[in-house]
Design a protein around this motif. Structure first.
Motif, short mmCIF file in Angstrom:
data_model
loop_
_atom_site.label_atom_id
_atom_site.label_comp_id
_atom_site.label_asym_id
_atom_site.label_seq_id
_atom_site.Cartn_x
_atom_site.Cartn_y
_atom_site.Cartn_z
N ASP A 132 0.88 -1.18 0.00
CA ASP A 132 0.00 0.00 0.00
C ASP A 132 0.90 1.22 0.00
N VAL A 133 1.33 1.62 -1.18
CA VAL A 133 2.34 2.66 -1.31
C VAL A 133 1.83 3.99 -0.78
N GLU A 134 0.60 4.34 -1.12
CA GLU A 134 0.08 5.64 -0.69
C GLU A 134 0.01 5.75 0.82
N GLN A 135 -0.51 4.72 1.48
CA GLN A 135 -0.59 4.74 2.93
C GLN A 135 0.80 4.78 3.57
N ALA A 136 1.73 3.99 3.03
CA ALA A 136 3.09 3.96 3.59
C ALA A 136 3.79 5.30 3.44
N LEU A 137 3.60 5.95 2.29
CA LEU A 137 4.23 7.25 2.06
C LEU A 137 3.66 8.31 3.00
N GLN A 138 2.36 8.33 3.14
CA GLN A 138 1.74 9.30 4.05
C GLN A 138 2.17 9.06 5.49
N SER A 139 2.21 7.80 5.89
CA SER A 139 2.60 7.46 7.26
C SER A 139 4.04 7.89 7.54
N GLU A 140 4.94 7.64 6.59
CA GLU A 140 6.35 8.00 6.79
C GLU A 140 6.51 9.52 6.83
N ARG A 141 5.81 10.23 5.97
CA ARG A 141 5.90 11.69 5.98
C ARG A 141 5.34 12.27 7.28
N ARG A 142 4.22 11.71 7.76
CA ARG A 142 3.60 12.18 9.00
C ARG A 142 4.51 11.93 10.20
N GLU A 143 5.15 10.76 10.23
CA GLU A 143 6.03 10.43 11.34
C GLU A 143 7.24 11.36 11.41
N LEU A 144 7.84 11.66 10.25
CA LEU A 144 8.99 12.56 10.24
C LEU A 144 8.59 13.96 10.69
N ASN B 243 18.26 18.77 11.50
CA ASN B 243 18.67 18.94 10.09
C ASN B 243 18.62 17.62 9.35
N GLN B 244 19.00 16.55 10.03
CA GLN B 244 18.94 15.23 9.41
C GLN B 244 17.49 14.85 9.10
N LEU B 245 16.57 15.15 10.02
CA LEU B 245 15.16 14.84 9.78
C LEU B 245 14.62 15.64 8.61
N ARG B 246 15.06 16.91 8.49
CA ARG B 246 14.62 17.73 7.36
C ARG B 246 15.12 17.14 6.04
N ARG B 247 16.36 16.66 6.04
CA ARG B 247 16.90 16.05 4.81
C ARG B 247 16.13 14.79 4.45
N GLU B 248 15.79 13.97 5.46
CA GLU B 248 15.02 12.76 5.19
C GLU B 248 13.63 13.10 4.65
N LEU B 249 13.02 14.15 5.21
CA LEU B 249 11.70 14.56 4.75
C LEU B 249 11.76 15.06 3.32
N ALA B 250 12.79 15.84 3.00
CA ALA B 250 12.93 16.35 1.64
C ALA B 250 13.24 15.24 0.64
N ALA B 251 13.89 14.18 1.13
CA ALA B 251 14.28 13.08 0.23
C ALA B 251 13.14 12.11 -0.06
N LEU B 252 12.04 12.22 0.68
CA LEU B 252 10.92 11.32 0.42
C LEU B 252 10.36 11.54 -0.98
N PRO B 253 9.88 10.48 -1.62
CA PRO B 253 9.29 10.62 -2.96
C PRO B 253 8.14 11.63 -2.94
N ARG B 254 8.03 12.38 -4.04
CA ARG B 254 7.01 13.44 -4.10
C ARG B 254 5.59 12.88 -4.25
N ASP B 255 5.49 11.74 -4.95
CA ASP B 255 4.16 11.19 -5.16
C ASP B 255 4.23 9.66 -5.14
N VAL B 256 3.08 9.04 -5.30
CA VAL B 256 2.97 7.59 -5.19
C VAL B 256 3.74 6.88 -6.30
N ALA B 257 3.67 7.40 -7.53
CA ALA B 257 4.34 6.74 -8.65
C ALA B 257 5.86 6.71 -8.45
N ILE B 258 6.41 7.85 -8.02
CA ILE B 258 7.85 7.90 -7.78
C ILE B 258 8.23 6.99 -6.63
N ALA B 259 7.40 6.97 -5.58
CA ALA B 259 7.68 6.11 -4.42
C ALA B 259 7.66 4.64 -4.83
#
Length: 768
Positions: free
Chosen positions: A369-381, A398-414
C-alpha cells in the motif's frame, strides 16, 4: 547459388569448427573442471582458449581464400607496400613520442607537479593529436568521406577497427563486469566470460560470411547492399532505419563513457564533460569522415592498449611476481575460491546479508500500500521534527529535514524507487552480496534438487544465448562492417579482419586477468579492514555512488564484503590506484577510456549521419553532381545526432555494458538473416528481406521493452514475462530466429526479382 561451389568445403569446415568452439565445448563446461595445468579447464577455455581458436579460424580463412583468389590486376602492390612502410615509420615515431610524454610527466610528478596540470597536459596533448589528424584529413569528396578512398592497409585498418570495436564497454566496463559476474553471471545478470567469447567469436562470422562479399561490391553503406541486392526503395529505407536505431543505442553508451571519463579527468561536471569530449569526436568525424576517423582510431588504439596493459601487468607483478598477467593470474583465481568459501561461512557476512533481507522485507511491505506507507512515513517525520521544539537547529533536526525532503514526491515515484531499492537489497541479501562465485560454470547443480537443476539449465541457456547474440550482432553492426569498405582489395579485407581480431585479443585476454587480480586485492587486503583505515582512493571514488559505495551495515566498524558495492566501471578506472601506481598512469587509463569512447563514437556518428543523408535523403544517388551536397548533408546529420545523443547520455541511462549488449541484439536481428541469405541464397527476394528485417527488429525490441520492470508495471503485467527464462539482454536470439524464418518463408512464397536485372546487375555479384 551466389557463392561459388569451391568455397563451401572451406566455409563448412571452418564454420563447424567455430560452432563447436563457441557452443559445443561450453555446453559441457561444468564437466570440464580438470586442471590444465593448474587451470580450471572450462574457465581457461572461455577466457583464452576459445579466443585462440577464433583467431586461428580467421587467419586460416584469410590465407586460404587469398591464395585461391586471382590477384586484382588494378592493384599496384609495389606502391602499396612503399606507402605501408611509410605508415610504419610515422606510427613508430608517434608511439615513441607518446612514451616520452608519459615518462616526462612521471618525472614531473615526482618533482611535485600538481595532478591537475598532469591531467590537463596529457588530455590536451591527446585531444590535440586527434584534432590535428581530423583537420589534416578534412575532405568533401564522397569516396574519401565515406570509405577513406579505399586505400587503407589491412594492418592499419585492423588497428582502427580494434579501436572502433573496443568501445567504452570493452575498456571501461568489461573487466568490472567480469569482476561482478565471474564465469557466467547470476540471476538477472547473465554474462561474465560470455562477453569475451561473443565479442571475439563474432569476427569469424564477419570474415566467413559478410565482410569480403560486401567489400567486393564497392559500397558506401550497409543500406547500399540491400538496395543493390534487392532493388526498390523499402529495403534501403528499412536498413537505414535499423542502422540509426542500432547505432544510436550504441553511441549513447559511448557518449556516457565520454562524460564519465572527461569529468573524472578534468574535475568538471558530468554534463560539461560530455560536451568537452563531444568536441573531440566532432573534429574528426565532422571534418574528415572515414579518412580522418581511420587514422585517429589507429592512434587511439595504442593509447587504449597501453592504458590497459600497464596497470594489469603491474598488478600481476605486484601480486605474483610475473608481469604476464594472462599467464599468471591462475594463482589468484585459486585463492579467490578459498576466500569466497570463507566469506560465505563468515558470521559477520551473514549478519550483513540478514540486514539486507530485513530491509527488503520492509520495502516490500510498504509496496503493498504505497500511498498509505508514504503518508505514514511523511507524517512520522513531521511529528518527530515538531516535537524537537527549541532544538530545531541541531544536527538531528537537520537530518530529519533532509530525510523529509528526500521522500518521494508522489505515489508513482515512491513505487518506482522502493521497487528498485527492494530488488537491490534482495540481490545483496544473497551469499557474497550477490556477486557470482568467480570460477563456477553456471548457477545451480545439474545433479541437485529439481529447482537446482532448473536453475542450472536456465543459467547455461542464458550464457549460450548471450554468446549467440553477441556473435551474430557483431556480424551485423553497420559501423563495424563499413570499416572493411576502406581496404584496397578483397584480400586486404580478409587480412584486415584477421588483424582486427589479433589486436582485440591483446586486450581481451587481459580483461579476465584484471578482474581476478582486483577481486583478490579487494578480498585479501580491503575486506576486513576497519572503516577508518580504508585506503584513500575509496573515499575519492565513493563520491559517485554508482561507482563505489560502502556502509557499516552490521555496525561492527569492519568492512565486510557484502557491505561493499563496486560498479562495473570502477574496476578499470581505479586499477592504477588499487595497484599503487603513480597518478600519471591514472591519467593514462582515463585517457585510454576516453580514446575508447571517442573512437567508437566517431564511427557510430559517422554511420548514422551517412545513413540519414546518403540512404534516406539522397537514396544512394552516386552522381558526381550530388557528391558535395551528400557529404555536407552527412555532416549536418552527424552534428544533429551527436547533440541528441549527448542529451540522452546526460540523463544517465542504463549501464554501458547493457546498452552495448542491447545494440548487438538489435543489429543481429535486423541485418544478419536477410544479409547472409542475400549473399549466399539466390532465391532470397525483396519481400523476404523486408519482412525478415522488420520481423527481427520488432521481435527483439518488443522483448526488450516488455520485460522492463517499469513497462510491466504500467501495463499491469504479472510474472517475469521471460520466454524460456532468457533475459532481455539476449532478446536477439528470438529476433534472429524470427527474422530468419520470415525471410525464408516470404522468399519462398514471393516471386523473385530477376537476379541479373536491377539488384543483381552489379558486376561484383558475378564474383561472389
Amino acid at each position: 547459388m551466389v557463392a561459388t561451389r569451391r568455397q563451401w568445403p572451406l566455409h563448412t569446415g571452418l564454420l563447424l569448427t567455430w560452432f563447436v568452439a563457441s557452443f559445443g565445448v561450453v555446453f559441457f563446461a561444468r564437466d570440464l573442471q580438470d586442471l590444465l595445468p593448474g587451470w580450471p579447464l572450462a574457465f581457461w577455455y572461455a577466457a583464452q582458449g576459445a579466443l585462440l581458436v577464433f583467431v586461428a579460424i580467421v587467419v586460416v580463412f584469410a590465407r586460404a581464400a587469398n591464395r585461391r583468389d586471382a590477384p586484382d590486376g588494378d592493384f599496384d602492390s609495389v606502391s602499396f607496400g612503399r606507402k605501408t612502410r611509410r605508415y610504419h615509420w610515422r606510427f613508430a615515431i608517434l608511439l615513441l613520442g607518446m612514451l616520452a610524454l608519459l615518462l616526462a610527466l612521471a618525472m614531473a610528478e615526482r618533482v611535485g607537479l600538481r595532478k591537475a596540470w598532469i591531467a590537463g597536459i596529457f588530455l590536451s596533448a591527446s585531444l590535440m593529436v586527434y584534432s590535428i589528424i581530423g583537420v589534416y584529413g578534412r575532405t568533401s569528396e564522397a569516396a574519401e568521406y565515406y570509405v577513406a578512398g579505399r586505400r587503407i592497409p589491412g594492418f592499419y585498418n585492423g588497428m582502427a577497427t580494434a579501436a572502433d570495436w573496443m568501445s567504452a564497454a570493452s575498456f571501461i566496463s568489461l573487466a568490472g563486469g567480469l569482476y561482478l559476474q565471474g564465469f557466467s553471471g547470476s540471476g538477472g545478470q547473465p554474462g561474465g566470460l560470455a562477453y569475451i567469447m561473443g565479442w571475439t567469436g563474432g569476427f569469424c562470422l564477419v570474415a566467413l560470411l559478410v565482410a569480403p562479399y560486401l567489400r567486393r561490391l564497392n559500397l558506401y553503406t550497409i543500406p547500399d547492399f540491400f538496395a543493390m541486392r534487392f532493388g526498390g526503395r523499402w529495403p534501403r529505407m528499412i536498413a537505414a532505419l535499423a542502422t540509426v536505431v542500432v547505432s544510436f543505442t550504441y553511441v549513447v553508451a559511448q557518449i556516457y563513457g565520454v562524460g564519465l571519463i572527461t569529468s573524472r579527468l578534468t574535475g568538471v561536471h558530468f554534463e560539461i564533460g560530455i560536451l568537452l569530449g563531444l568536441g573531440g569526436v566532432l573534429v574528426c568525424s565532422f571534418l574528415g569522415g572515414m579518412r580522418a576517423v581511420t587514422w585517429t582510431q589507429a592512434v587511439q588504439y595504442w593509447v587504449m592498449i597501453l592504458a590497459f596493459l600497464i596497470p594489469v601487468s603491474w598488478l600481476a607483478y605486484k601480486q605474483v611476481g610475473n608481469p604476464m598477467a594472462p599467464l599468471a593470474y591462475i594463482q589468484q583465481l585459486q585463492k579467490i575460491g578459498s576466500l569466497e568459501q570463507e566469506l560465505v561461512n563468515s558470521p559477520a557476512e551473514k549478519q550483513v546479508i540478514a540486514e539486507y533481507a530485513r530491509r527488503a522485507d520492509v520495502l516490500e511491505l510498504k509496496l503493498q500500500d504505497v500511498e498509505q506507507a508514504l503518508q505514514s512515513e511523511r507524517r512520522e517525520l513531521r511529528l518527530r521534527l515538531n516535537s524537537m521544539g527549541t532544538r530545531a537547529d541541531d544536527e538531528l533536526a537537520n537530518q530529519l529535514r533532509r530525510e523529509l525532503a528526500a521522500l518521494p514526491r508522489d505515489v508513482a515515484i515512491a513505487r518506482e524507487r522502493w521497487t528498485r531499492m527492494a530488488q537491490d537489497y534482495r540481490e545483496r541479501a544473497k551469499p557474497l552480496g550477490g556477486v557470482a562465485s568467480h570460477a563456477l560454470s553456471f548457477e545451480g547443480d545439474p545433479h541437485g534438487k529439481p529447482e537446482q537443476q532448473q536453475l542450472f539449465q536456465t543459467s547455461r541457456l542464458n550464457f549460450l544465448a548471450l554468446v549467440f547474440c553477441l556473435m551474430v550482432g557483431t556480424a551485423g553492426l553497420p559501423h563495424l562492417l563499413t570499416r572493411y569498405y576502406t581496404t584496397p582489395t578483397v584480400a586486404e579485407t580478409r587480412n584486415s579482419v584477421a588483424w582486427s581480431l589479433v589486436f582485440i585479443a591483446l586486450l581481451y585476454v587481459s580483461a579476465p586477468a584484471l578482474a581476478v587480480l582486483v577481486k583478490y586485492e579487494v578480498m585479501a587486503h580491503i575486506v576486513g579492514q576497519p572503516f577508518d583505515e580504508l585506503p584513500g582512493w575509496m573515499a575519492q571514488w565513493s563520491r559517485d555512488a554508482s561507482l563505489l559505495s560502502f556502509a557499516d551495515v552490521n555496525g561492527d566498524g569492519i568492512l565486510q564484503f557484502a557491505e561493499l558495492k563496486i560498479g562495473p566501471d570502477l574496476v578499470m578506472l581505479a586499477s592504477p590506484e588499487i595497484s599503487g601506481l603513480p597518478y600519471v598512469v591514472s591519467v593514462l587509463v582515463a585517457a585510454g577510456g576516453l580514446a575508447a569512447a571517442l573512437s567508437t563514437a566517431d564511427g557510430l556518428l559517422l554511420t548514422i549521419g551517412n545513413a540519414l543523408a546518403h540512404d534516406v535523403y539522397f537514396e544512394g544517388d552516386s552522381s558526381k553532381a550530388q557528391s558535395m551536397r551528400r557529404v555536407m548533408w552527412s555532416k549536418f546529420a552527424l552534428l544533429v545526432v551527436a547533440l541528441i545523443a549527448a542529451y540522452v547520455a546526460a540523463q544517465r541511462p542504463a549501464g554501458i555494458l547493457y546498452l552495448v549488449a542491447a545494440s548487438f541484439s538489435l543489429a543481429g536481428a535486423a541485418f544478419v538473416p536477410a544479409m547472409v541469405l542475400g549473399i549466399f541464397w539466390r532465391r532470397t527476394t525483396r519481400l523476404g528481406a523486408v519482412g525478415g528485417m522488420l520481423t527481427g527488429l520488432l521481435v527483439t525490441a518488443y522483448y526488450m521493452v516488455v520485460n522492463q520492470s517499469g513497462v510491466r508495471h504500467y501495463l499491469g503485467l504479472t510474472g517475469d514475462g521471460l520466454w524460456l527464462g532468457i533475459q532481455p539482454v539476449s532478446a536477439g536470439l528470438f529476433g534472429v530466429c524470427a527474422g530468419l524464418l520470415a525471410t525464408v518463408v516470404l522468399s519462398l512464397v514471393s516471386t523473385p526479382e530477376p537476379f541479373e536485372s536491377a539488384p543483381g546487375s552489379h558486376p561484383g555479384w558475378r564474383k561472389l
